[in-house]
Design a protein around this motif. Sequence first.
Motif, PDB file in Angstrom:
ATOM      1  N   ILE A 247       0.966  -1.179   0.255  1.00 41.24           N
ATOM      2  CA  ILE A 247       0.154  -0.058  -0.029  1.00 41.24           C
ATOM      3  C   ILE A 247       0.876   1.236   0.126  1.00 41.24           C
ATOM      4  CG2 ILE A 247      -1.712   1.129   1.187  1.00 41.24           C
ATOM      5  CD1 ILE A 247      -2.777  -1.287   2.421  1.00 41.24           C
ATOM      6  N   THR A 248       0.883   1.943  -1.174  1.00 37.99           N
ATOM      7  CA  THR A 248       1.798   3.172  -1.245  1.00 37.99           C
ATOM      8  C   THR A 248       0.994   4.614  -1.336  1.00 37.99           C
ATOM      9  OG1 THR A 248       3.104   1.967  -2.710  1.00 37.99           O
ATOM     10  CG2 THR A 248       3.543   4.224  -2.730  1.00 37.99           C
ATOM     11  N   PRO A 249       1.221   5.513  -0.074  1.00 36.58           N
ATOM     12  CA  PRO A 249       0.454   6.456  -0.057  1.00 36.58           C
ATOM     13  C   PRO A 249       0.998   7.494  -1.189  1.00 36.58           C
ATOM     14  CG  PRO A 249       1.228   5.987   2.290  1.00 36.58           C
ATOM     15  CD  PRO A 249       1.788   5.208   1.173  1.00 36.58           C
ATOM     16  N   THR A 250       0.223   8.046  -2.117  1.00 42.79           N
ATOM     17  CA  THR A 250       0.739   8.994  -2.969  1.00 42.79           C
ATOM     18  C   THR A 250       1.469  10.394  -2.520  1.00 42.79           C
ATOM     19  OG1 THR A 250      -1.581   9.776  -3.493  1.00 42.79           O
ATOM     20  CG2 THR A 250      -0.804   7.875  -4.771  1.00 42.79           C
ATOM     21  N   GLY A 251       0.859  10.740  -1.382  1.00 43.63           N
ATOM     22  CA  GLY A 251       1.417  12.067  -0.900  1.00 43.63           C
ATOM     23  C   GLY A 251       2.663  11.746   0.326  1.00 43.63           C
ATOM     24  N   ASP A 252       3.194  10.765   0.257  1.00 41.40           N
ATOM     25  CA  ASP A 252       4.109  10.366   1.289  1.00 41.40           C
ATOM     26  C   ASP A 252       5.232  11.526   0.969  1.00 41.40           C
ATOM     27  OD1 ASP A 252       5.962   9.266   3.104  1.00 41.40           O
ATOM     28  OD2 ASP A 252       5.301   7.441   2.910  1.00 41.40           O
ATOM     29  N   ILE A 253       5.693  12.068   2.071  1.00 39.91           N
ATOM     30  CA  ILE A 253       6.854  12.957   1.867  1.00 39.91           C
ATOM     31  C   ILE A 253       8.265  12.381   2.423  1.00 39.91           C
ATOM     32  CG2 ILE A 253       5.279  15.043   2.510  1.00 39.91           C
ATOM     33  CD1 ILE A 253       6.609  14.980   5.417  1.00 39.91           C
ATOM     34  N   PHE A 254       8.258  11.100   2.750  1.00 34.50           N
ATOM     35  CA  PHE A 254       9.505  10.602   3.190  1.00 34.50           C
ATOM     36  C   PHE A 254      10.054   9.391   2.234  1.00 34.50           C
ATOM     37  CE2 PHE A 254       7.277  11.592   7.110  1.00 34.50           C
ATOM     38  CZ  PHE A 254       8.196  12.488   7.484  1.00 34.50           C
ATOM     39  N   LEU A 255       9.080   9.025   1.315  1.00 35.44           N
ATOM     40  CA  LEU A 255       9.372   7.900   0.201  1.00 35.44           C
ATOM     41  C   LEU A 255       8.796   8.077  -0.921  1.00 35.44           C
ATOM     42  CD1 LEU A 255       8.560   4.950   2.767  1.00 35.44           C
ATOM     43  CD2 LEU A 255      10.921   5.693   1.905  1.00 35.44           C
ATOM     44  N   SER A 256       9.586   7.845  -2.049  1.00 36.80           N
ATOM     45  CA  SER A 256       9.279   7.948  -3.386  1.00 36.80           C
ATOM     46  C   SER A 256       8.416   6.716  -3.754  1.00 36.80           C
ATOM     47  CB  SER A 256      10.520   8.281  -4.406  1.00 36.80           C
ATOM     48  OG  SER A 256      10.979   9.568  -4.099  1.00 36.80           O
ATOM     49  N   PRO A 257       7.518   6.789  -4.554  1.00 39.16           N
ATOM     50  CA  PRO A 257       6.777   5.592  -5.118  1.00 39.16           C
ATOM     51  C   PRO A 257       7.761   4.758  -6.012  1.00 39.16           C
ATOM     52  CG  PRO A 257       5.400   7.380  -5.406  1.00 39.16           C
ATOM     53  CD  PRO A 257       6.652   7.895  -4.962  1.00 39.16           C
ATOM     54  N   GLN A 258       8.799   5.483  -6.469  1.00 36.27           N
ATOM     55  CA  GLN A 258       9.627   4.641  -7.544  1.00 36.27           C
ATOM     56  C   GLN A 258      10.616   3.701  -6.772  1.00 36.27           C
ATOM     57  OE1 GLN A 258       9.314   7.949  -7.367  1.00 36.27           O
ATOM     58  NE2 GLN A 258       8.138   8.321  -9.333  1.00 36.27           N
ATOM     59  N   LEU A 259      10.742   3.716  -5.426  1.00 40.17           N
ATOM     60  CA  LEU A 259      11.411   2.547  -4.867  1.00 40.17           C
ATOM     61  C   LEU A 259      10.959   1.242  -5.080  1.00 40.17           C
ATOM     62  CD1 LEU A 259      11.927   4.373  -1.187  1.00 40.17           C
ATOM     63  CD2 LEU A 259      13.582   3.694  -2.658  1.00 40.17           C
ATOM     64  N   TYR A 260       9.581   1.274  -5.185  1.00 47.11           N
ATOM     65  CA  TYR A 260       8.981   0.008  -5.620  1.00 47.11           C
ATOM     66  C   TYR A 260       8.797  -0.636  -6.946  1.00 47.11           C
ATOM     67  CZ  TYR A 260       7.467   1.494  -0.586  1.00 47.11           C
ATOM     68  OH  TYR A 260       7.681   1.793   0.612  1.00 47.11           O
ATOM     69  N   ASP A 261       9.568  -0.031  -7.853  1.00 44.66           N
ATOM     70  CA  ASP A 261       9.373  -0.010  -9.317  1.00 44.66           C
ATOM     71  C   ASP A 261       9.731  -1.543  -9.774  1.00 44.66           C
ATOM     72  OD1 ASP A 261       8.646   2.281  -9.827  1.00 44.66           O
ATOM     73  OD2 ASP A 261      10.495   3.095 -10.804  1.00 44.66           O
ATOM     74  N   GLU A 262      10.766  -2.121  -9.089  1.00 46.48           N
ATOM     75  CA  GLU A 262      11.244  -3.459  -9.493  1.00 46.48           C
ATOM     76  C   GLU A 262      10.824  -4.634  -8.309  1.00 46.48           C
ATOM     77  OE1 GLU A 262      14.838  -1.851  -9.557  1.00 46.48           O
ATOM     78  OE2 GLU A 262      14.380  -0.608 -10.874  1.00 46.48           O
ATOM     79  N   LEU A 263       9.785  -4.282  -7.661  1.00 44.94           N
ATOM     80  CA  LEU A 263       9.506  -5.063  -6.398  1.00 44.94           C
ATOM     81  C   LEU A 263       9.118  -6.631  -6.748  1.00 44.94           C
ATOM     82  CD1 LEU A 263       9.252  -4.782  -3.324  1.00 44.94           C
ATOM     83  CD2 LEU A 263       6.875  -4.204  -3.453  1.00 44.94           C
TER      84      LEU A 263
END
Length: 598
Positions: A247-263
Motif C-alpha cells: 500500500i503506497t500513499p501517493t503523498g508520502d513526503i518521506f518515500l518515493s513511489p519509484q522505490l517499489y518499481d522493481e518489487l
Amino acid sequence: MGSGQVNGARERFVRTGGVELCVAELGDAGRPTVLLVHGYPDSKEVWSEVAARLAEHFHVVLYDVRGHGRSTAPAPLRGGFTLEKLTDDFLAVADAVSPDAPVHLVGHDWGSVQAWEFTTVERTRGRIASFTSISGPSLDHFGHWIKKRMTRPTPRKVGQLLGQGAKSWYVYMLHTPVLPELAWRGPLGKQWPRLLRRVEKVPGDGYPTSSLPSDAAHGAWLYRDNVRARLRRPRPDARAHAPVQLITPTGDIFLSPQLYDELERWVPRLTRRTVAAKHWVPRTRPDQLASWIREFVISAEAPGSVPATARTEPVRKGRRADAYAQRFGGQLVLVTGAASGIGRATAFAFAEAGARVVAVDRDGEGAARTAELAGLIGAAEAWGEQTDVSDEAAMEKLAAKVAAEYGIVDVLVNNAGIGLSGSFFATTPEDWKKVLDVNLWGVIHGCRLFGAQMAGRGQGGHIVNTASAAAYQPSKALPAYATSKAAVLMLSECLRAELAGQGIGVTAVCPGFVNTDITATARFAGVDAAEEKRRQKRASRLYGLRNYPPEKVADAILHAVLTDRAVVPVTPEARGAHLMSRFTPKALRAIARVEPPL
C-alpha cells in the motif's frame, strides 16, 4: 496525550533477548491472527483505530517494539536494535499469540521495514501467512535499488536517486550522535503532535502517547544499527516467502513511489494498491486500511487461494478500469437515490472498482438490494440505508451513523431526485416544495453534512451532484425541475471554489435523456391521475426508445472524479445543449418554446 493502552485490549508481556515486550490483543483468539507492527517514532497505539475495525473479524495483536511504549529497552542501546534481534522479537510474539498457525503481518514505516526482514529470512518461513507493507521498504531491496542506479546511471535514474536522497534528510540527522535524543526529549517532542496535526492532518485524538520522547530517542538506534550496513551490503536472496500487499500513499513526503518499481523481482505474489494520503495512513485512513487488510487476509486464508490484484480488479477491462481500481479501491463511497437507475449503476461502478459502498434511498428494500449486489460485484464492503434525503433530521442521523460505523466518506454522490413536468401556472406551491425538497435540499443536506466531515478530516475527497441538462436548457414544460437542477449546478460551482483549498473536488453531472425509472414516477402538474399515468407511460416509452443506459452515466461519474472535472454533460444532446448555452443561447431559448410531445 493518551495513557499508552489500546482501548479494550488484553495486555501481557513477552520476554525475549533481555527485553520485555508489551503485547496487546483484541478480538477472538480462535480466529486468524493479524499482527500489527508500528513504525518510528510511534508506539503500538498508532494502530488503535485500525485494530478496532479488524477486531470484528480477526484476532488482532499489537506490540510495542523494544524500547518503545511499555516495552523495555535493551542495554546497551548500541547494537540492541538490529534486524536480527527484531526478528527474534517477532518470533517470540508470534509463538506466544499464535503458536499453531502462521500470522498475517502488517507493518507501517519502520514496522514495515522490520516486517520485510521477517518475510524474507529463512528462519521465519511458515510463520507468516501474508504481509501488508505500508510506507516502509526492505533495506535490502532499497540497497539493490541504489546500486542499480549508481552502476548504470541515466538522467532518470540520477533524478530518482536525488529525489529520494532529499526525502531521506531525516535519516542523516538520526545518525548524528546525541542530537536526536536531545531534540526529542526537548522541543521536538513537545511540538511533534502539533506538527502531525498541521502537516499530516492527523486527528488530535490522544495520539501520540506520552511515551513519545523516549520512544523517538530509543528508536534512533533502528537507523544507526541497520541502515548503513544493509544499504552497503544488501542480501542477494531477500525474496518474500509469503504473499505481499503493498500500500503506497501517493503523498508520502518521506518515500518515493519509484522505490517499489522493481518489487516483482523480490515478491512472486504481489498486490499493489495506492491511497491518496500522506505518510501516517494508520491514523488518517484507518477505515480504508482496515478494509484492504481484511480483504487480503480473507483471500490468503481461503483454501488454495493466492491473493492477487485480480481479486479486486473491476469487471470492466482496460486502462481506465485499472485507474478506477487504483483510485477508488477501499475508499468509502456514499450514493443517494441508489435503489435504481443512475444511482444503482453508480454504486455498482464503484463496487467494481473495489470501493466500500453505502447505498442510500427512501426505498429501503431497494437500497439493501443494491448493497447486496454491489458486494457480489466486487465491493470491499457494502451497506444499504433507508433515508429520505429531503428530511434534514434523517440526513443528520445518517451522517452520524456512517461516520461512526463505516468511516468518513471519500466520495459523495448526491443523486436522489424526482421529476416534475407542467407549466409554471399549473405547478402549485406544494409541487414546488416537493421537487425543491428532494432535488435541491437533498443535495444541500448531503453537501453540508458529509462535506463537513470530509473537510474536518483534512484528507480531501470528492462530491458529485447530479444536476441535469435541464440546468442550462430551458423548457416551458419543466420550470420547477429545471430550476431545481440549475440551482444544483450553481451550488456545485460555488462549493468547488470554496473547497478547492481543502483538496475536495466538486462535480456537477448533467445527464440528458437516460433510460431510468424517473419517467415512470415523474409527476405531471395540472392533469388528473389518468392523464398523468398516460404521460408517464409515454415518457417511459420515449426514453426507452432513446435507450441511453445509466451505466454510461456511472462511468462518466467515476471518470469525472478521477480527473476532477467541474461540469460533465452526459449524452450527446446534453453536450450539444451545453455548447449552445455558451455560444448560441438564443437558439436554445427558441427551442424552449417548442411544445413537448404529450
